[in-house]
Design an enzyme around this catalytic site. Structure first.
Site, PDB file in Angstrom:
ATOM      1  N   CYS A  83     -10.530  -1.310  -5.875  1.00 24.19           N
ATOM      2  CA  CYS A  83     -11.218  -0.548  -4.844  1.00 24.19           C
ATOM      3  C   CYS A  83     -11.553   0.870  -5.264  1.00 24.19           C
ATOM      4  O   CYS A  83     -11.032   1.405  -6.235  1.00 24.19           O
ATOM      5  CB  CYS A  83     -10.409  -0.516  -3.542  1.00 24.19           C
ATOM      6  SG  CYS A  83      -8.651  -0.296  -3.751  1.00 24.19           S
ATOM      7  N   GLY A  88     -15.396  -2.000  -7.085  1.00 30.47           N
ATOM      8  CA  GLY A  88     -15.215  -3.056  -6.099  1.00 30.47           C
ATOM      9  C   GLY A  88     -16.551  -3.581  -5.632  1.00 30.47           C
ATOM     10  O   GLY A  88     -17.345  -2.825  -5.075  1.00 30.47           O
ATOM     11  N   ASN A 130      -6.751   3.128  -2.221  1.00 27.58           N
ATOM     12  CA  ASN A 130      -6.933   2.594  -3.572  1.00 27.58           C
ATOM     13  C   ASN A 130      -5.572   2.522  -4.225  1.00 27.58           C
ATOM     14  O   ASN A 130      -4.881   3.532  -4.334  1.00 27.58           O
ATOM     15  CB  ASN A 130      -7.866   3.502  -4.384  1.00 27.58           C
ATOM     16  CG  ASN A 130      -8.005   3.052  -5.825  1.00 27.58           C
ATOM     17  OD1 ASN A 130      -7.802   1.889  -6.135  1.00 27.58           O
ATOM     18  ND2 ASN A 130      -8.355   3.971  -6.706  1.00 27.58           N
ATOM     19  N   GLY A 131      -5.190   1.339  -4.664  1.00 28.07           N
ATOM     20  CA  GLY A 131      -3.883   1.156  -5.286  1.00 28.07           C
ATOM     21  C   GLY A 131      -3.208  -0.095  -4.762  1.00 28.07           C
ATOM     22  O   GLY A 131      -3.858  -1.008  -4.255  1.00 28.07           O
ATOM     23  N   TYR A 147     -11.484   1.579 -19.402  1.00 29.89           N
ATOM     24  CA  TYR A 147     -12.421   0.623 -18.805  1.00 29.89           C
ATOM     25  C   TYR A 147     -12.806   0.907 -17.358  1.00 29.89           C
ATOM     26  O   TYR A 147     -13.972   0.842 -17.006  1.00 29.89           O
ATOM     27  CB  TYR A 147     -11.822  -0.788 -18.897  1.00 29.89           C
ATOM     28  CG  TYR A 147     -12.656  -1.875 -18.256  1.00 29.89           C
ATOM     29  CD1 TYR A 147     -13.879  -2.240 -18.813  1.00 29.89           C
ATOM     30  CD2 TYR A 147     -12.233  -2.520 -17.102  1.00 29.89           C
ATOM     31  CE1 TYR A 147     -14.660  -3.247 -18.235  1.00 29.89           C
ATOM     32  CE2 TYR A 147     -13.003  -3.523 -16.520  1.00 29.89           C
ATOM     33  CZ  TYR A 147     -14.209  -3.879 -17.085  1.00 29.89           C
ATOM     34  OH  TYR A 147     -14.976  -4.850 -16.519  1.00 29.89           O
TER      35      TYR A 147
END
Length: 497
Positions: free
Chosen positions: A28, A54, A133-134, A274
């Site tokens: 996300c 996402g 996020n996580g 990445y």
């Protein structure tokens, strides 16, 4: 000699743009603004810039004094769902937050729209919307405790635990409720939240996932990456520090708090490799320049005689450029990516799914024929994509194929917000480098060392084994935050050496 295993079986799912399950996926991205007229338009642009984090679904929540909180949640790309025409009049206000996500498994359907963030809760002191996020590593235990105490969950998202913990807090203000809640949470979290007047940003105590602060005129912006600031013309101010909470309002400006015990930073090193866009800035460093330096380090550690250095598009491109510059081997686009494939444009039959990589990539036959080719990619997860690309290069007439990988072997799953296969499906967890080379079927295969990766991201002396500067658990098996739920399910941590 031990018999090498056959290719891991891929899960059955509709074909999409996710590399047949052979890439690690960030799950996300988050974005929020306060003090900007028509906030929803800015949020939609920010989410568009974060689409790489996402691609399954997105959501936006705004607040306007005359209309209250309004929201929109959709499956698919931001560009298809959140146009200016679709936002006009439906998401008014000068404060808003948004979220883009990947689903981790299964097909999309109406029953899953409840999982699309931002999540919302109404408390005695007002409403709050929250985007996360996580990954919360003790979410199962928290969920069980909360349900036993009467909480009714509306989604399967671990992020909903934060809303319920806030609801049970005895604190009066929403920021104080959030502090209470997040002190109970373990794992990785970069949170962007909003009340009627305040934009809130928080990072976990070790700062695994990114979160940055920007300004646009009189307004403020929070985002997962700096590229999302660029798209709306906002100025990058700084990164939110690990363990920091910022509370921002148009009236009072920014206030910073430290609600957690101090801990050493362990930012995710794979963001450099990445996850992040190459035009973003991390830790004061250009992601593109870092990836090119990874290629330089890789060329020093793993030289080879060859005619061409070719990236596996698009994530391998900066590292391939660095490898070419350091080695003196010419850089060439030996593989061309179909930029217009999008998602499922024809019926995803088994035959189409088996075409896999060929729908996305095609070999430049005239360029590689008869050549010794160095292919540079960002990672090897299951290895299936690497094997298919090798076959395509050989079919095109290449004399030799040498793989160079811009990250160490991925041998451990991530529990901090990355969709990772279970450990038994990770090629590096069951094979040595030599065995992986034989299984993929290339002339040589080399990964950058963990020390080499650390040097590339700016740590001149490499990795400090006593106190690693980054979270590198997917390579080392050393988890900065114990994955409590997974340990309870039987996951075995790496034994101390």
């Amino acid at each position: 000699m031990r018999k090498l295993p056959s290719a891991p079986t891929l899960p059955a799912h509709p074909f999409d743009a996710r590399d047949d399950g052979d890439k690690l996926k960030e799950e996300c991205g988050v974005f929020g603004v306060v003090g900007l007229t028509d906030a929803a338009n800015f949020v939609a642009l920010g989410l568009h810039a974060l689409q790489h984090r996402g691609q399954e679904a997105g959501g936006i929540v705004t607040y306007h004094p005359d209309h209250g909180f309004t929201s929109a949640r959709r499956f698919g790309y931001v560009r298809d769902n959140f146009t200016k025409a679709s936002l006009m009049g439906t998401l008014p206000g000068s404060i808003g937050i948004g979220h883009v996500r990947y689903s981790t498994a299964g097909s999309k359907g109406a029953s899953e729209i409840r999982d699309i963030q931002p999540l919302f809760g109404e408390f005695s002191d007002g409403g709050v919307a929250l985007a996360h996020n996580g990954n919360i590593t003790n979410a199962d235990a928290l969920r069980k405790e909360l349900i036993e105490r009467g909480s009714i969950f509306q989604s399967s998202s671990d992020s909903e635990c934060i809303i319920h913990l806030m609801a049970r807090s005895l604190q009066r203000s929403i920021p104080e409720r959030m502090k209470d809640a997040l002190r109970r949470v373990e794992g990785a979290f970069s949170v962007v939240a909003m009340t009627r007047t305040k934009l809130i940003g928080v990072r976990d105590p070790v700062g695994v996932r990114p979160l940055v602060l920007g300004r646009s005129g009189e307004g403020w912006v929070l985002a997962s990456e700096t590229c999302a600031l660029d798209i709306i013309g906002a100025t990058f101010i700084r990164e939110i520090e690990p363990g920091e909470m910022v509370v921002i309002s148009a009236k009072d400006g920014l206030k910073s708090f430290r609600p957690f015990d101090s801990r050493a930073s362990r930012f995710c090193i794979f963001e450099h490799v990445y996850f992040s866009r190459p035009d973003s800035i991390l830790g004061g460093r250009s992601v593109y320049e870092t990836r090119a330096q990874i290629g330089v380090e890789l060329a020093r550690e793993a030289p080879v005689e060859a005619d061409l250095v070719c990236p596996v598009p698009d994530s391998g491109t900066p590292a391939a450029i660095g490898y070419s510059q350091e080695s003196g081997i010419p850089y060439a686009m030996g593989i061309i990516r179909n930029q217009y494939m999008g998602r499922t444009f024809i019926e995803p039959t088994e035959q189409i799914r088996n075409m896999g990589v060929r729908l996305k990539l095609n070999v430049n036959r005239a360029l590689v024929k008869g050549k010794r080719v160095v292919l540079v990619d960002d990672s090897v997860v299951r290895g299936t994509t690497s094997r298919k690309i090798k076959e395509m290069i050989i079919e095109a007439g290449a004399a030799e194929v040498h793989f160079r990988i811009a990250s160490p072997p991925t041998a451990w799953p991530c529990f901090y917000g990355v969709d990772t296969p279970e450990r038994s499906k990770l090629l590096a967890a069951t094979m040595s480098e030599q065995e992986m080379r034989d299984w993929i079927g290339v002339d040589s295969l080399r990964f950058i060392s963990l020390d080499g990766l650390y040097r590339a991201v700016g740590e001149a002396t490499g990795r400090n084994p006593e106190a690693p500067q980054y979270c590198d658990a997917c390579f080392s098996g050393e988890y900065p935050v114990a994955p409590s739920d997974m340990i309870d399910k039987g996951f075995a941590l790496k034994a101390a050496e």
